[in-house]
Design an enzyme around this catalytic site. Structure first.
Site: not given
Ligand code: ADP
Ligand code: ASP
Ligand code: MG
Length: 854
Positions: A476, A643, A647, A701, A712, A716, A832
């Site tokens: 990321v 999260v 989006l 991951e 995970d 969230k 992604g």
């Protein structure tokens, strides 16, 4: 003649004293010079602490004394050559011995009267003056130390004595006339009574000494040399873009310093003003900077407000009562009672109903004020006409000052508007009768924000430049840096000066205060100094807490500190935020340690953008505290990418809740990785194949179990629960059903995991076939409802929101009081690196907009 006064910071180290010598040498080219010096930086406080320790019979006073003695010895050795040095060291030794005797006396008596305190504290200036004089002589300037106790005559109000000008001025004149040709190095701050008792002029009093000397000889200028470029538009420790004022009037300076601008001690202004001598404030560290000039009437400024100042500890008192209405003379009685008790009133405001009078005093005067007023209004209180004095001690005063304010209407409105906009409650208002000042009383914890808000309202936004630290350069973080590199030109066109000043990972650190070149950051990071040559998100995750914190701090440019422990308490004082810059810390790690530093970072004025879930999935009160810290500090805290990747999930839910909506139910698919696998199984693949494909597409991951365990997704869900105010949903209470049996798969290393995976295929395929036969799909679903929260694999039918999620999509359906019939649904690709980084980038731009906004 010119008077040059050097404050504590200008004589703090031998190196600074050498600068002083240079400045005096320069000034002497234009005429006669007299010098006034403060104690070395920090010495006055150290002496007072030593006195307090001795009075408490704590022999730590001796350590302080030894440290002071050593410091002055070292300065003498550094600044004076032999044989002069010997004589100087003897003088210091004698004074230090006297000081020790005095402290010992206090130790024995267990008591330190104000008179003794003044004697003790006088040693600071009595030690600095001979050292400075010797340093001047060392460069062949004829100079003599002068003990101001033989010049300045005061009453016996120890701690803040009043000067007898008629007795003082002739003495100063006589002394300087007798020493023409040599530079007098006069001790600031200290004086004596007619009976030769040592007194002091109040903290910061060296300025006053300089003003008295200047007024006595009608000097051409009184220069106060300090550690800032003059009187600034606000306290630079509170407002990063405070700027020096070139010219201002005595009256404006009086108001600013009365309301807390420590740069000039208020009583110093009167002698200069009545003798018509300009006061000049200059920076010892930047002698060529213009500085500030204070004169009788300053040319009008383009802005109505010249500066903003604040006093952060005051006591607000209110006298109220029905018996006060229409009764003349109440205010007069009140203030004359206070005057008689020598309580100085900082600010007064009276309600027009005359039902109450409100005023502010210094905290140390509060008790006395209360006592005298209780006595003064005893009869009225007995008769019930006046109520008990109301005292509020958690308050501060903020003042906006400027001559031009009286000509322009609407200044107060602008000021109150700015405070309202910043959600700061105004507890009292006063306008100086001169209309040169509007002051407001606010809650103490709001004072910094209030000063900033007012400054911003009149002088514009502080942040021209945004310095960004990116922590974590894995998938990321790496994608973000690439996106930033691509967007560079466009950002510049939009007038956004955004610079990545540091990239920190668990093993590497790439820094450039002017901005790391992003076109080739990967290669540069490889070259950067390393603890370990391996760079990726995993390394960041494993960094130990200290190192991570160090990296963060170093990344913010707050370096040169040996250890974090030493850094934390005084850091903000030592490193005021850079002028005109905002800082954003971007967390692309998955490290709990980095998360643990958020509070500290926010408190120090950095905004945070995070893709790191851990800090936001924590206990409700921890998350709430972080958000509150950010709000109070006027900095941003955004975590959209935690999260649903890019989006708008966090912003949507937060927006609903903050506008008064209430979440009743949440259904969703919160893992794009798991959904991509399940969708592939729908298309006929075996589970193991689907997991492998998702990994190859960069959707999982690094170790797929982190996704398959459901952990995970549970995190969230907790983040969303925090936003929704669902305190009952905490990580321990979320029921998690892993997609695979943890007894088999949880503890395997990478190789073993991939080997064992196909064994799960058959059972999973059977489950899938059963669901399909019933017209259902297997989805990894997250739910919050009245029963609490759960995540796990479910067979859902077409009615269920999760049924529709395809590929790496996320789908979050929010059922709320407003969206009761049909839930508000956010849907789109949710996994992604590119989309996650885009979410981070969007957050970053939101923060940039906020910090640049007026
Ligand atoms: P000195 O030791 O030279 O007398 P002071 O510490 O007494 O110096 O005063 C200078 C300090 O005053 C500056 O370092 C600054 O932090 C603080 N200060 C507060 N308000 C202002 C202001 N409006 N302008 C300049 N300095 C200010
Ligand atoms: N040394 C004294 C003080 O610290 C006086 C001064 O610095 O002006 O208050
Ligand atoms: Mg000062």
């Amino acid at each position: 003649m010119k008077i040059l006064k050097f404050g504590g910071s200008s004589v703090g180290t031998p190196e600074r004293v050498r600068r002083l010598v240079g400045i005096v040498t320069e000034a002497r080219r234009d005429g006669e010079v007299a010098v006034v010096v403060s104690a070395f930086e920090g010495v006055t406080n150290a002496l007072l602490e030593a006195a307090d320790a001795a009075a408490r019979r704590n022999d730590a006073y001796l350590d302080r004394w030894s440290a002071l003695r050593a410091r002055h010895h070292q300065a003498a050795e550094a600044l004076a050559a032999l044989p002069e040095q010997d004589a100087l060291l003897r003088t210091i030794e004698l004074r230090c011995n006297d000081l020790r005797d005095l402290l010992h006396g206090v130790f024995l008596l267990r008591e330190c009267s104000p008179r003794t305190r003044d004697s003790i504290v006088s040693y600071g200036e009595r030690l600095s003056a001979p050292i400075v004089a010797a340093a001047l002589r060392d460069v062949q300037i004829d100079a003599d130390p002068c003990d101001a106790r033989s010049l300045i005559v005061t009453d016996a109000r120890f701690g803040r004595a009043r000067v007898d000008l008629d007795a003082t001025y002739p003495r100063i004149r006589a002394y300087l006339e007798a020493h023409v040709g040599s530079v007098a190095v006069i001790t600031g701050f200290i004086a004596a009574t007619m009976g030769d008792q040592t007194t002091t002029l109040g903290r910061g009093g060296s300025d006053y000494t300089a003003a008295l000397v200047g007024a006595a000889v009608e000097a051409d200028a009184i220069e106060l040399w300090t550690d800032v470029d003059g009187v600034l538009s606000a306290d630079p420790r509170l407002v990063e873009n405070a700027f020096p004022l070139r010219v201002l009037s005595y009256d404006e300076l009086m108001e600013l310093s009365h309301f807390g601008a420590k740069v000039v001690y208020p009583p110093s202004i009167q002698p200069a003003r009545s003798a018509g001598i300009p006061l000049v404030i200059k920076n010892t560290l930047e002698p060529n900077a213009a500085g500030s000039r204070i004169v009788a009437s300053a040319p009008p400024s383009t802005r109505p407000v010249r500066g903003v100042s604040s006093i952060d500890t005051v006591c607000l008192m209110r006298l109220e009562g029905a018996g006060m209405i229409g009764v003349p003379g109440i205010a007069a009685r009140l203030f004359s009672a206070l005057a008689k008790a020598e309580v100085s009133v900082i600010l007064i405001s009276q309600a027009s109903s005359e039902h109450s009078i409100c005023f502010a005093v210094a905290p140390e005067d509060a008790e006395r004020a209360q006592q005298v007023l209780n006595e003064a209004f005893a009869l009225e209180r007995d008769a019930g006409l006046v109520e008990d004095l109301v005292i509020e001690s958690d308050v501060a005063v903020v003042a906006a000052v400027g001559e031009a304010m009286r000509e322009q209407p609407g200044i107060s409105a602008q000021l109150f508007g700015a405070l309202a906009h910043a959600q700061i409650n105004i507890r009292a208002i006063a306008q100086g009768s001169s209309e040169r000042n509007v002051s407001v009383v606010v809650t103490r914890s709001d004072v910094q924000r209030a000063v900033r808000a007012v400054h911003r309202a009149f002088f514009g936004p502080p942040n021209e430049r945004v310095d960004v630290v990116v922590a974590g350069a894995g998938t990321v973080g790496g994608a973000l840096l690439d996106q930033l590199a691509d967007a560079e030109a466009q950002l510049a066109d939009d007038g956004i000066d955004l610079r990545v000043v540091a990239i920190v990972t668990g093993s590497k650190q790439l820094r450039d205060a002017e901005g790391v070149a992003l076109d080739d950051w990967r290669a540069a990071l490889v070259e950067a100094p390393a603890r370990d040559a391996f760079v990726d998100a995993d390394a960041a995750r494993n960094a130990d807490a200290e190192a991570a914190f160090d990296d963060v701090i170093l990344g913010l440019g707050l370096d040169d500190h040996p250890s974090v422990d030493a850094v934390v308490p005084g850091l903000f004082d030592a490193f005021p935020p850079a002028v005109g810059r905002a800082r954003v810390f971007v967390d692309c790690t998955a490290s709990a340690e980095v998360g643990a530093d958020y509070g500290e970072l926010l408190r120090r004025g950095a905004s945070i953008v995070s893709a790191n879930k851990l800090p936001f999935a924590e206990a409700p009160e921890r998350v709430a505290a972080l958000r509150e810290t950010a709000r109070r500090g006027g900095v941003g805290l955004r975590f959209e990418a935690t999260v649903g990747a890019g989006l708008p999930v966090v912003a949507t839910l937060d927006g609903l809740v903050r506008t008064g909506d209430r979440l009743t139910r949440l259904d969703g698919v919160l893992s794009g990785s798991l959904n991509a696998m399940l969708d592939r199984v729908d298309a006929g693949a075996a589970l193991s194949e689907a997991v492998g494909a998702a990994r190859d597409a960069g959707l999982t991951e690094p170790h797929p179990w982190d996704d398959l365990s459901g952990e995970d997704v549970a995190r969230k869900l907790c983040i969303l629960a925090r936003l929704a105010g669902r305190e009952d949903v905490v990580r321990e209470d979320v029921a998690v059903t892993p997609l695979l049996d943890p007894a088999v798969y949880a503890d395997l290393d990478d190789d073993a995991f991939w080997q064992a995976l196909p064994a799960a295929d058959a059972a999973f395929a059977a489950r899938h076939a059963a669901a399909r036969a019933a017209g259902q799909r297997l989805r990894y679903v997250a739910t919050i409802d009245d029963d609490g929260a759960r995540v796990g694999l479910e067979a859902v039918d077409a009615e269920h929101p999760a049924y529709a999620a395809r590929g790496p999509e996320n789908l979050i359906a929010l059922t709320t009081a407003r969206y009761a019939e049909v839930p508000l649904t956010v849907r789109g690709p949710g996994a992604g690196p590119a989309v996650t980084a885009a979410g981070v980038f969007a957050d970053l731009l939101m923060i940039v907009d906020a910090v640049r906004r007026v």
